[in-house]
Design a protein around this motif. Structure first.
Motif, PDB file in Angstrom:
ATOM      1  N   ALA A 206     -11.688  -9.279   7.188  1.00  0.00           N
ATOM      2  CA  ALA A 206     -10.578  -8.736   6.408  1.00  0.00           C
ATOM      3  C   ALA A 206      -9.418  -8.328   7.307  1.00  0.00           C
ATOM      4  CB  ALA A 206     -11.057  -7.544   5.584  1.00  0.00           C
ATOM      5  N   LEU A 207      -9.712  -7.678   8.419  1.00  0.00           N
ATOM      6  CA  LEU A 207      -8.653  -7.308   9.365  1.00  0.00           C
ATOM      7  C   LEU A 207      -7.932  -8.546   9.873  1.00  0.00           C
ATOM      8  CD1 LEU A 207     -10.245  -4.472  11.543  1.00  0.00           C
ATOM      9  CD2 LEU A 207      -8.210  -4.280  10.106  1.00  0.00           C
ATOM     10  N   GLN A 208      -8.694  -9.589  10.143  1.00  0.00           N
ATOM     11  CA  GLN A 208      -8.123 -10.817  10.688  1.00  0.00           C
ATOM     12  C   GLN A 208      -7.271 -11.549   9.651  1.00  0.00           C
ATOM     13  OE1 GLN A 208     -10.482 -14.042  13.004  1.00  0.00           O
ATOM     14  NE2 GLN A 208     -10.663 -14.588  10.847  1.00  0.00           N
ATOM     15  N   GLU A 209      -7.770 -11.665   8.422  1.00  0.00           N
ATOM     16  CA  GLU A 209      -7.104 -12.488   7.411  1.00  0.00           C
ATOM     17  C   GLU A 209      -6.044 -11.730   6.623  1.00  0.00           C
ATOM     18  OE1 GLU A 209      -7.657 -15.669   7.336  1.00  0.00           O
ATOM     19  OE2 GLU A 209      -9.279 -15.541   8.829  1.00  0.00           O
ATOM     20  N   LEU A 210      -6.245 -10.430   6.402  1.00  0.00           N
ATOM     21  CA  LEU A 210      -5.333  -9.650   5.565  1.00  0.00           C
ATOM     22  C   LEU A 210      -4.417  -8.738   6.366  1.00  0.00           C
ATOM     23  CD1 LEU A 210      -7.935  -8.589   2.840  1.00  0.00           C
ATOM     24  CD2 LEU A 210      -6.366 -10.542   2.777  1.00  0.00           C
ATOM     25  N   GLY A 211      -4.886  -8.299   7.548  1.00  0.00           N
ATOM     26  CA  GLY A 211      -4.099  -7.387   8.374  1.00  0.00           C
ATOM     27  C   GLY A 211      -4.369  -5.930   8.018  1.00  0.00           C
ATOM     28  N   PRO A 212      -4.206  -5.025   8.965  1.00  0.00           N
ATOM     29  CA  PRO A 212      -4.549  -3.610   8.752  1.00  0.00           C
ATOM     30  C   PRO A 212      -3.674  -2.907   7.725  1.00  0.00           C
ATOM     31  CG  PRO A 212      -3.412  -3.891  10.844  1.00  0.00           C
ATOM     32  CD  PRO A 212      -3.708  -5.259  10.331  1.00  0.00           C
ATOM     33  N   ASN A 213      -2.494  -3.467   7.416  1.00  0.00           N
ATOM     34  CA  ASN A 213      -1.579  -2.815   6.472  1.00  0.00           C
ATOM     35  C   ASN A 213      -1.711  -3.344   5.041  1.00  0.00           C
ATOM     36  OD1 ASN A 213      -0.380  -1.223   8.541  1.00  0.00           O
ATOM     37  ND2 ASN A 213       0.835  -2.997   9.167  1.00  0.00           N
ATOM     38  N   PHE A 214      -2.638  -4.253   4.826  1.00  0.00           N
ATOM     39  CA  PHE A 214      -2.845  -4.791   3.479  1.00  0.00           C
ATOM     40  C   PHE A 214      -3.218  -3.684   2.496  1.00  0.00           C
ATOM     41  CE2 PHE A 214      -6.070  -5.978   0.354  1.00  0.00           C
ATOM     42  CZ  PHE A 214      -5.402  -6.939  -0.396  1.00  0.00           C
ATOM     43  N   ARG A 215      -2.680  -3.758   1.295  1.00  0.00           N
ATOM     44  CA  ARG A 215      -3.009  -2.819   0.227  1.00  0.00           C
ATOM     45  C   ARG A 215      -3.242  -3.590  -1.074  1.00  0.00           C
ATOM     46  NH1 ARG A 215      -0.954   2.683   1.261  1.00  0.00           N
ATOM     47  NH2 ARG A 215       0.156   2.716   3.256  1.00  0.00           N
ATOM     48  N   PHE A 216      -4.226  -3.154  -1.840  1.00  0.00           N
ATOM     49  CA  PHE A 216      -4.385  -3.662  -3.202  1.00  0.00           C
ATOM     50  C   PHE A 216      -3.271  -3.077  -4.062  1.00  0.00           C
ATOM     51  CE2 PHE A 216      -8.721  -3.935  -1.546  1.00  0.00           C
ATOM     52  CZ  PHE A 216      -9.139  -5.176  -2.011  1.00  0.00           C
TER      53      PHE A 216
ATOM     54  N   ILE B 266       5.559 -12.803 -13.244  1.00  0.00           N
ATOM     55  CA  ILE B 266       6.485 -12.307 -14.266  1.00  0.00           C
ATOM     56  C   ILE B 266       7.854 -12.089 -13.626  1.00  0.00           C
ATOM     57  CG2 ILE B 266       6.939 -10.409 -15.865  1.00  0.00           C
ATOM     58  CD1 ILE B 266       3.929 -10.029 -16.102  1.00  0.00           C
ATOM     59  N   ALA B 267       8.883 -12.568 -14.288  1.00  0.00           N
ATOM     60  CA  ALA B 267      10.238 -12.500 -13.712  1.00  0.00           C
ATOM     61  C   ALA B 267      10.729 -11.063 -13.593  1.00  0.00           C
ATOM     62  CB  ALA B 267      11.199 -13.328 -14.558  1.00  0.00           C
ATOM     63  N   LEU B 268      10.344 -10.211 -14.503  1.00  0.00           N
ATOM     64  CA  LEU B 268      10.794  -8.817 -14.466  1.00  0.00           C
ATOM     65  C   LEU B 268      10.100  -8.034 -13.356  1.00  0.00           C
ATOM     66  CD1 LEU B 268      10.702  -8.011 -18.298  1.00  0.00           C
ATOM     67  CD2 LEU B 268      12.711  -8.616 -16.929  1.00  0.00           C
ATOM     68  N   ALA B 269      10.759  -6.980 -12.914  1.00  0.00           N
ATOM     69  CA  ALA B 269      10.141  -6.086 -11.941  1.00  0.00           C
ATOM     70  C   ALA B 269       9.161  -5.164 -12.664  1.00  0.00           C
ATOM     71  CB  ALA B 269      11.203  -5.256 -11.226  1.00  0.00           C
ATOM     72  N   PRO B 270       8.033  -4.811 -12.018  1.00  0.00           N
ATOM     73  CA  PRO B 270       7.096  -3.888 -12.669  1.00  0.00           C
ATOM     74  C   PRO B 270       7.725  -2.510 -12.846  1.00  0.00           C
ATOM     75  CG  PRO B 270       6.479  -4.252 -10.366  1.00  0.00           C
ATOM     76  CD  PRO B 270       7.595  -5.217 -10.672  1.00  0.00           C
ATOM     77  N   VAL B 271       7.341  -1.831 -13.907  1.00  0.00           N
ATOM     78  CA  VAL B 271       7.835  -0.467 -14.120  1.00  0.00           C
ATOM     79  C   VAL B 271       7.051   0.527 -13.279  1.00  0.00           C
ATOM     80  CG1 VAL B 271       8.652  -0.995 -16.441  1.00  0.00           C
ATOM     81  CG2 VAL B 271       6.334  -0.111 -16.135  1.00  0.00           C
ATOM     82  N   LEU B 272       5.881   0.104 -12.830  1.00  0.00           N
ATOM     83  CA  LEU B 272       5.055   0.976 -11.985  1.00  0.00           C
ATOM     84  C   LEU B 272       4.114   0.109 -11.169  1.00  0.00           C
ATOM     85  CD1 LEU B 272       4.071   3.871 -11.205  1.00  0.00           C
ATOM     86  CD2 LEU B 272       2.401   3.658 -13.083  1.00  0.00           C
ATOM     87  N   THR B 273       3.987   0.441  -9.896  1.00  0.00           N
ATOM     88  CA  THR B 273       3.020  -0.231  -9.022  1.00  0.00           C
ATOM     89  C   THR B 273       2.160   0.827  -8.348  1.00  0.00           C
ATOM     90  OG1 THR B 273       4.495  -2.106  -8.587  1.00  0.00           O
ATOM     91  CG2 THR B 273       2.691  -1.744  -7.043  1.00  0.00           C
ATOM     92  N   LEU B 274       0.864   0.731  -8.546  1.00  0.00           N
ATOM     93  CA  LEU B 274      -0.090   1.624  -7.890  1.00  0.00           C
ATOM     94  C   LEU B 274      -0.719   0.873  -6.731  1.00  0.00           C
ATOM     95  CD1 LEU B 274      -1.880   3.032 -11.069  1.00  0.00           C
ATOM     96  CD2 LEU B 274      -0.077   4.137  -9.755  1.00  0.00           C
ATOM     97  N   THR B 275      -0.707   1.465  -5.559  1.00  0.00           N
ATOM     98  CA  THR B 275      -1.273   0.802  -4.386  1.00  0.00           C
ATOM     99  C   THR B 275      -2.419   1.608  -3.805  1.00  0.00           C
ATOM    100  OG1 THR B 275       0.338   1.855  -2.924  1.00  0.00           O
ATOM    101  CG2 THR B 275       0.900  -0.319  -3.796  1.00  0.00           C
ATOM    102  N   SER B 276      -3.348   0.897  -3.201  1.00  0.00           N
ATOM    103  CA  SER B 276      -4.478   1.533  -2.531  1.00  0.00           C
ATOM    104  C   SER B 276      -4.057   2.040  -1.162  1.00  0.00           C
ATOM    105  CB  SER B 276      -5.616   0.529  -2.365  1.00  0.00           C
ATOM    106  OG  SER B 276      -5.261  -0.459  -1.388  1.00  0.00           O
ATOM    107  N   ALA B 277      -4.953   2.720  -0.503  1.00  0.00           N
ATOM    108  CA  ALA B 277      -4.762   3.043   0.910  1.00  0.00           C
ATOM    109  C   ALA B 277      -4.731   1.740   1.703  1.00  0.00           C
ATOM    110  CB  ALA B 277      -5.888   3.944   1.395  1.00  0.00           C
ATOM    111  N   PRO B 278      -4.175   1.737   2.911  1.00  0.00           N
ATOM    112  CA  PRO B 278      -4.148   0.499   3.699  1.00  0.00           C
ATOM    113  C   PRO B 278      -5.559   0.072   4.098  1.00  0.00           C
ATOM    114  CG  PRO B 278      -3.430   2.359   5.028  1.00  0.00           C
ATOM    115  CD  PRO B 278      -3.534   2.861   3.628  1.00  0.00           C
TER     116      PRO B 278
END
Length: 482
Positions: free
Chosen positions: A98-108, A299-311
């Motif tokens: 995961a560190l190799q393919e996604l990078g340490p700053n990846f977030r869900f 979706i062409a519109l911007a999300p009204v809310l984005t929730l992200t996980s920890a890195p």
């Protein structure tokens, strides 16, 4: 304190029944009884070989690899190139990948959209294993603040198909437990729910209560438990094959403590949608219809809310220190959506591992079809120290006597704070892989794996603890005659 057995004791010990041998062996190798001999490098191999010749340990299949980071070759190997079931040591490969393919700053990310003039709300999930009920409250409050009072259609997008929620090689008996939850896209509260069984009056069934009624009501309970003075069996849970039915058996005494059992959520998307609808109702928002979709079209519109996980740098600590199966599987999904024909060869090669020494069937090690050699795990640890994310990787491991699954097991040894590692346990399988400090060699990578054992995990862990202690205590010795 070093405890030395007279030779006649050792002879008699070999004649003890298995159950007593294990208990006596456990006594000898725990706490201050664990031997702390100082060894010359050449003596380590003989010490370990003698250790494995004990009758109780010798019945199992052992694999050992020990290599200082400063050495080009192992200083000790025992069946190190044979394939073993690694149990949760598989997570070492998953997190490195995961560190190799996604990078340490990846977030869900979980994205919320308003469509059709605000009448339609669409939520696109990405398999975030850390999403909580509080996050759903945040979604509901955000929509309320935007003036939403009625949602004509609530759409939940979960790109993972139901047949891929569990790995095909997981055992059926595991699938209803919380340590083997479904791993879908719309994960909520770890896809787990707790069932508490409380004793009642004599002869009455134990009273079941759920920690979350929405999740609990997805299961049908067949309660065959009893409240008894002297229970012959503690409470047990089994799932009826192919059904959302749980059979509860066993008993507790009237004055006994309630028994809590962590179970898997039966229908994760349904649980997500029902829980979100409840949170929306608490904010005064009515939902007229709800839909589950797998369509991830942008979706062409911007999300009204984005929730992200920890890195990712933080998520892998939950994987490796707490041995969290759900997080490990979610990371594997993030690397590449599960598929029966997934070829992981290129991923392993980029980690510097020979694909023939690894068989990857899941991310957590719950599968008994996972295979790896001890020397491959040692090579993985060595390779990780040479990359840009080496420090992040090492810090994700449990610390002896201080954190995670190693917090207690090494607390009575000189290795507190001086060893980082990953444990693994399945029935008949125990593993321990990590780094330990040595005054002579510097950091040493090691991997101990035992398969096909009839001993309890506690006994095998004590045997491994002794071997790690010996590895740490090797010192440079003067040649004889000087």
């Amino acid at each position: 304190m070093v405890l030395i057995l007279p030779s006649q004791w050792k002879k008699h010990l070999s004649l003890l029944p298995l159950s007593l041998t294990g208990v006596f062996f456990l006594f000898l190798t725990t706490g201050v009884g664990a031997q702390t001999d100082r060894l010359c490098p050449a003596e380590l191999g003989q010490k370990l070989a003698t250790h494995l010749q004990q009758p109780d340990l010798g019945r199992a299949q052992w694999g050992i690899a020990i290599q200082p980071l400063t050495e080009s070759q192992p200083v000790y190997q025992y069946q190190a190139d044979r394939l073993f079931i690694p149990a949760s040591n598989q997570k070492l490969i998953t997190t490195a990948m995961a560190l190799q393919e996604l990078g340490p700053n990846f977030r869900f990310a979980t994205q919320v959209y308003q469509l059709d003039g605000g009448k339609k709300v669409q939520i696109i999930t990405s398999g975030d294993p850390s999403l909580t009920l509080e996050d759903l409250t945040a979604i509901a409050k955000n929509l309320k603040d935007r003036g939403v009072t009625v949602i004509e259609e609530l759409v939940l997008v979960d790109a993972i198909a139901p047949q891929d929620y569990q790995r095909p090689s997981w055992e059926w008996d595991d699938l209803h437990y919380g340590y083997a939850p479904p791993v879908n896209g719309a994960i909520l509260a770890g896809n787990q729910v707790s069932l508490t069984l409380t004793p009642q009056d004599l002869g009455e069934p134990l009273a079941p209560t759920w920690s979350d009624s929405i999740a609990g009501e997805q299961w049908q309970i067949i309660n065959q438990t009893q409240t008894e003075v002297d229970p012959a069996q503690s409470p047990q849970v089994r799932q009826i094959f192919g059904q959302r039915q749980l059979v509860l058996t066993g008993a507790l005494p009237p004055t006994g403590e309630p028994r809590e059992i962590t179970l898997a959520v039966a229908d994760p998307p349904g649980y997500f949608l029902a829980s979100l609808q409840q949170k929306l109702a608490e904010q005064g928002i009515t939902v007229n219809s709800q839909t589950l979709s797998t369509d991830t079209t942008a979706i062409a519109l911007a999300p009204v809310l984005t929730l992200t996980s920890a890195p990712l740098s933080a998520l892998i600590k939950t994987v490796n220190q707490d041995s969290n199966n759900l997080y490990a599987e979610a990371l594997l999904n993030a690397i590449q959506l599960p598929s029966s024909d997934t070829n992981w060869q290129s991923y392993l090669e980029r980690l510097g591992l020979a694909p023939t020494t690894v068989r990857l069937r899941d991310g957590s090690g719950l599968s008994r079809q996972d295979l790896v050699t001890p020397q491959t795990l040692v090579q993985l640890l060595i390779n990780q120290t040479q990359g840009s994310t080496g420090t992040i990787y090492q810090q994700s491991l449990a610390v002896a006597g201080r954190s995670g699954t190693l917090e207690q097991s090494f607390a009575d040894t000189p290795l507190v704070g001086k060893m980082r590692g990953k444990t693994g346990t399945l029935t008949g399988v125990v593993s321990l892989t990590g780094y330990v400090e040595n005054d002579h060699w510097g950091p040493v990578a090691f991997s101990f794996i035992v398969n096909n054992s009839d001993l309890g995990a506690a006994v095998l862990r004590e045997a491994m603890k002794q071997m790690v202690l010996w590895t740490a205590q090797v010192e440079k010795c003067q040649p004889s005659g000087q």
